[in-house]
Design a protein around this motif. Structure first.
Motif, PDB file in Angstrom:
ATOM      1  N   ALA A  46      29.097  34.531  42.629  1.00 39.20           N
ATOM      2  CA  ALA A  46      30.436  35.079  42.398  1.00 39.20           C
ATOM      3  C   ALA A  46      31.001  34.596  41.068  1.00 39.20           C
ATOM      4  CB  ALA A  46      31.369  34.712  43.543  1.00 39.20           C
ATOM      5  N   LEU A  47      30.850  33.314  40.770  1.00 46.68           N
ATOM      6  CA  LEU A  47      31.366  32.789  39.502  1.00 46.68           C
ATOM      7  C   LEU A  47      30.628  33.356  38.299  1.00 46.68           C
ATOM      8  CD1 LEU A  47      31.961  29.039  40.415  1.00 46.68           C
ATOM      9  CD2 LEU A  47      33.689  30.805  40.036  1.00 46.68           C
ATOM     10  N   ASP A  48      29.364  33.665  38.472  1.00 51.19           N
ATOM     11  CA  ASP A  48      28.579  34.236  37.378  1.00 51.19           C
ATOM     12  C   ASP A  48      28.953  35.685  37.100  1.00 51.19           C
ATOM     13  OD1 ASP A  48      26.642  34.084  35.377  1.00 51.19           O
ATOM     14  OD2 ASP A  48      25.095  34.909  36.695  1.00 51.19           O
ATOM     15  N   ASN A  49      29.541  36.377  38.086  1.00 50.01           N
ATOM     16  CA  ASN A  49      29.834  37.804  37.953  1.00 50.01           C
ATOM     17  C   ASN A  49      31.304  38.123  38.188  1.00 50.01           C
ATOM     18  OD1 ASN A  49      27.020  38.929  37.645  1.00 50.01           O
ATOM     19  ND2 ASN A  49      26.787  37.739  39.509  1.00 50.01           N
ATOM     20  N   VAL A  50      32.190  37.257  37.761  1.00 48.52           N
ATOM     21  CA  VAL A  50      33.619  37.443  38.005  1.00 48.52           C
ATOM     22  C   VAL A  50      34.131  38.743  37.397  1.00 48.52           C
ATOM     23  CG1 VAL A  50      35.910  36.509  37.493  1.00 48.52           C
ATOM     24  CG2 VAL A  50      34.110  34.998  38.279  1.00 48.52           C
ATOM     25  N   GLU A  51      33.747  39.037  36.180  1.00 52.96           N
ATOM     26  CA  GLU A  51      34.235  40.250  35.507  1.00 52.96           C
ATOM     27  C   GLU A  51      33.767  41.519  36.224  1.00 52.96           C
ATOM     28  OE1 GLU A  51      36.500  40.385  33.146  1.00 52.96           O
ATOM     29  OE2 GLU A  51      36.580  38.199  33.286  1.00 52.96           O
ATOM     30  N   LEU A  52      32.530  41.534  36.666  1.00 48.41           N
ATOM     31  CA  LEU A  52      32.020  42.706  37.384  1.00 48.41           C
ATOM     32  C   LEU A  52      32.694  42.860  38.732  1.00 48.41           C
ATOM     33  CD1 LEU A  52      30.056  45.052  37.280  1.00 48.41           C
ATOM     34  CD2 LEU A  52      28.322  43.559  38.259  1.00 48.41           C
ATOM     35  N   ILE A  53      32.986  41.759  39.399  1.00 43.65           N
ATOM     36  CA  ILE A  53      33.697  41.822  40.674  1.00 43.65           C
ATOM     37  C   ILE A  53      35.079  42.422  40.462  1.00 43.65           C
ATOM     38  CG2 ILE A  53      34.753  40.423  42.500  1.00 43.65           C
ATOM     39  CD1 ILE A  53      32.302  38.558  42.253  1.00 43.65           C
ATOM     40  N   ARG A  54      35.760  41.986  39.415  1.00 43.75           N
ATOM     41  CA  ARG A  54      37.081  42.543  39.111  1.00 43.75           C
ATOM     42  C   ARG A  54      36.986  44.029  38.779  1.00 43.75           C
ATOM     43  NH1 ARG A  54      39.096  37.611  35.376  1.00 43.75           N
ATOM     44  NH2 ARG A  54      39.667  36.214  37.074  1.00 43.75           N
ATOM     45  N   ALA A  55      35.944  44.422  38.065  1.00 39.67           N
ATOM     46  CA  ALA A  55      35.798  45.831  37.667  1.00 39.67           C
ATOM     47  C   ALA A  55      35.495  46.735  38.853  1.00 39.67           C
ATOM     48  CB  ALA A  55      34.694  45.963  36.616  1.00 39.67           C
ATOM     49  N   THR A  56      34.782  46.219  39.862  1.00 43.07           N
ATOM     50  CA  THR A  56      34.412  47.057  41.008  1.00 43.07           C
ATOM     51  C   THR A  56      35.465  47.068  42.101  1.00 43.07           C
ATOM     52  OG1 THR A  56      33.171  45.244  42.005  1.00 43.07           O
ATOM     53  CG2 THR A  56      31.938  46.788  40.635  1.00 43.07           C
ATOM     54  N   SER A  57      36.548  46.321  41.926  1.00 42.08           N
ATOM     55  CA  SER A  57      37.600  46.276  42.944  1.00 42.08           C
ATOM     56  C   SER A  57      38.665  47.322  42.661  1.00 42.08           C
ATOM     57  CB  SER A  57      38.240  44.876  42.984  1.00 42.08           C
ATOM     58  OG  SER A  57      37.288  43.922  43.315  1.00 42.08           O
ATOM     59  N   GLY A  58      38.251  48.509  42.305  1.00 44.21           N
ATOM     60  CA  GLY A  58      39.193  49.551  41.931  1.00 44.21           C
ATOM     61  C   GLY A  58      39.538  50.484  43.062  1.00 44.21           C
TER      62      GLY A  58
END
Length: 112
Positions: A46-58
């Motif tokens: 999760a920490l390695d992919n924080v930006e992608l997690i934020r981008a997919t929470s749309g």
């Protein structure tokens, strides 16, 4: 985030969840040993992919899939918690681990 910080935070989260589980539940030691592995690895992904997690929470289909996954995860966690607190915590950790692993896989394919 630097790799050393990410792994240190992952170890703290994994051991913290295990300690809380051990205090509340005198359950199976095999399950207790799995808890830090599950939560530590999940935190690292999760920490390695924080930006992608934020981008997919749309909006749209990702929100629908999230609601469906959340409902299944909640129902499964309740069933496991009725058996043992340690089993419920391990089951929920595996649910979140699956989501983090999928996000990491999507991130590695979009980097290509």
């Amino acid at each position: 985030m630097r790799r050393s910080i990410r792994y240190a935070l992952s170890a703290v989260v994994g051991l913290g969840v295990m300690a809380l589980t051990a205090v509340v539940d005198n359950g199976n030691t095999g399950l207790m040993a799995m808890v830090p592995l599950i939560y530590g690895t999940t935190t690292a992904f999760a920490l390695d992919n924080v930006e992608l997690i934020r981008a997919t929470s749309g909006e749209g289909s990702s929100r629908t899939v999230g609601m469906l996954g959340g409902g299944i995860g909640a129902g499964t966690s309740v069933g496991l918690l009725q058996q043992s607190l340690a089993a419920g915590i391990a089951g929920y950790g595996l649910f979140v681990f699956g989501m983090a692993l999928t996000i990491a896989e999507v991130g590695s394919q979009t980097d290509l």
